[in-house]
Design an enzyme around this catalytic site. Structure first.
Site: not given
Ligand SMILES: NC(=O)c1ccc[n+]([C@@H]2O[C@H](COP(=O)([O-])OP(=O)(O)OC[C@H]3O[C@@H](n4cnc5c(N)ncnc54)[C@H](OP(=O)(O)O)[C@@H]3O)[C@@H](O)[C@H]2O)c1
Length: 430
Positions: A207, A131, A304, A203, A189
């Site tokens: 979707k 979702e 977010g 992106d 941000g």
């Molecule tokens: N940001 C948004 O608003 C948003 C909205 C909808 C969906 N999403 C989706 O949610 C997901 C996460 O997004 P995010 O914004 O939270 O990304 P992020 O802040 O870049 O966080 C990514 C996380 O993945 C970890 N990671 C990276 N390489 C890894 C590895 N080899 N083994 C284990 N962990 C690893 C990182 O570890 P470290 O912390 O140790 O570096 C970090 O904790 C993505 O698929 C994104 O498309 C994001």
């Protein structure tokens, strides 16, 4: 004794850390709603040493996230790493193969491997929930799978990317140029430092492909999709659109026409007083047209940590309630090899902007090119430019085939009198 389900959260970035905190604080509330305790058994990320804004007991840390897929006590793996390949792909494939329920927010992964993953989940009778991968907090996937289950969807469309919508809105409302608007989005941000996929339409495309498969019971189609971003839009286009009674929005549209599905992502001129034109800032909106219900509209925060966690928890509760369903509404065996079509034969009215040398004979030559390619002019406006030798010509066409419109654009690009790349923006009646 209270029944519990053991959860592993992999990825503790923007989303993962917020989700972790939410689960810690709302354990009892979720138990009251599901009769199951959501128990965080392990967490994992790239580096244990990294400074985080959450406190995690050492005993919860799992060094190698892939090992979670083999631990007997683990029920649910929440993948919050991101990316279509690498560790996220490996984790999700391994988890489903080892009969673990999977929840992910990873649109890139689903758009690329969603069909294969759904097949494994169905075979192994586990949930595969995503979702949060489409439009952050908007519950569009659950709405298609459950609330709208009685309906045949014929069209699904909307504003599916908050970053690009924020940029276009601030170009319109605050008269910022594209670059300044992007910088502001990054400072606030809303846009990541690398915001390429938000800007170039990829992106939205990911979707839209997921929504298409869910809406039309088809497999994911990565080939037949038009993807155009917002990089070419400038203040002149925004002003022209306003003068003509429109707003410019980046839209994603999937529709069923003559039993064929057309998927497209592109900027569009939309009548100022329409619902979609009024969706500003980081908001997303999705509209489904279906029978017998008619039009359904969902609007909300598209990204977010808070909105994304809202969707992740909705998936989690679905798993905890034992609501195991087909990931793409119907069984993999019943999903269709639907016919997809490019937009070449679809007709559009368009805004065509031509910046040309202001010379005798140019207008009549443009008219000739258009007539020869079966495109007729509905309205023509000629504006002076700061360089007195040039003029900016805005043409609104009548409905014409997409392939003819593209041909005209390419022919006019090569004319000696053309001083910059012709710009074609479709006018969308939504
Ligand atoms: N940001 C948004 O608003 C948003 C909205 C909808 C969906 N999403 C989706 O949610 C997901 C996460 O997004 P995010 O914004 O939270 O990304 P992020 O802040 O870049 O966080 C990514 C996380 O993945 C970890 N990671 C990276 N390489 C890894 C590895 N080899 N083994 C284990 N962990 C690893 C990182 O570890 P470290 O912390 O140790 O570096 C970090 O904790 C993505 O698929 C994104 O498309 C994001």
């Amino acid at each position: 004794m209270k029944k519990k389900m053991n959860i592993v959260i992999v990825g503790l970035g923007n989303i993962g850390s917020y989700f972790y905190n939410y689960l810690k604080k709302n354990k009892n509330t979720l138990f009251n709603k599901t009769n199951i305790v959501p128990n965080i058994l392990y967490v994992s990320a790239r580096s244990m040493a990294k400074k985080r804004n959450i406190k995690i007991p050492k005993r919860l840390w799992l060094k190698n996230c892939i090992s979670a897929t083999k631990i007997k006590d683990v029920d649910i793996i929440v993948e919050l790493i991101g990316g279509a390949e690498g560790i996220a792909k490996k984790l999700v494939f391994e988890a489903l193969k080892n009969k673990k329920h999977v929840i992910t927010a990873n649109k890139a992964l689903i758009a690329k491997y969603g069909d294969q993953l759904a097949k494994i989940a169905e075979k192994n009778k586990v949930n595969f929930e995503f979702e949060a991968a489409v439009c952050g907090g908007i519950p569009i996937i659950r709405s298609i799978k459950e609330g709208l289950i009685a309906n045949n969807i014929t069209k699904i469309y909307g504003i599916l990317n908050g970053t690009s919508n924020y940029i276009l809105s601030s170009m319109d409302q605050d008269k910022l140029e594209y670059k300044d608007s992007l910088l502001r989005a990054q400072k606030l941000g809303y846009a990541e430092t690398n915001s390429t996929s938000d800007i170039n339409g990829e992106d939205v495309a990911s979707k839209l492909k997921i929504l298409t498969a869910l809406s039309f019971n088809s497999f994911i189609n990565n080939k037949s999709i038009l993807v155009e971003g917002i990089k070419g839009i400038d203040q002149t286009d925004i002003n022209n659109a306003n003068q003509l009674g429109y707003k410019i929005k980046l839209v994603g549209v999937a529709e069923l026409l003559n039993n064929k599905i057309i998927q497209r992502v592109h900027p569009a001129l939309i009548k100022k007083n329409s619902y979609i034109a009024k969706i500003n800032g980081v908001l997303n909106a999705v509209i489904a047209e279906s029978k017998p219900v008619g039009q359904s509209v969902l609007q909300g925060e598209g990204a977010g940590p808070g909105p994304t966690t809202s969707s992740l928890v909705s998936d989690l509760c679905s798993v905890m309630r034992g609501n195991i369903k087909f990931p793409f509404v119907i069984s993999d065996k019943k999903r269709k090899l639907a016919l997809f079509e490019s937009i070449n034969n679809k007709k559009f009215t368009v805004y065509l902007r031509l910046d040309v040398n202001d010379k005798h004979g140019v207008l009549s030559d443009i008219a000739k090119v258009m007539a020869k390619n079966k495109v007729s002019i509905k309205r023509l406006i000629q504006n002076p430019t700061s360089n007195k030798k040039n003029a900016s010509i805005i043409i609104i066409t009548h409905d014409a085939k997409s392939s003819c419109l593209d041909r005209i654009k390419n022919i006019l690009l090569k004319k000696k009198y053309t001083v910059s790349k012709p710009k074609l923006i479709r006018i969308e009646n939504i």
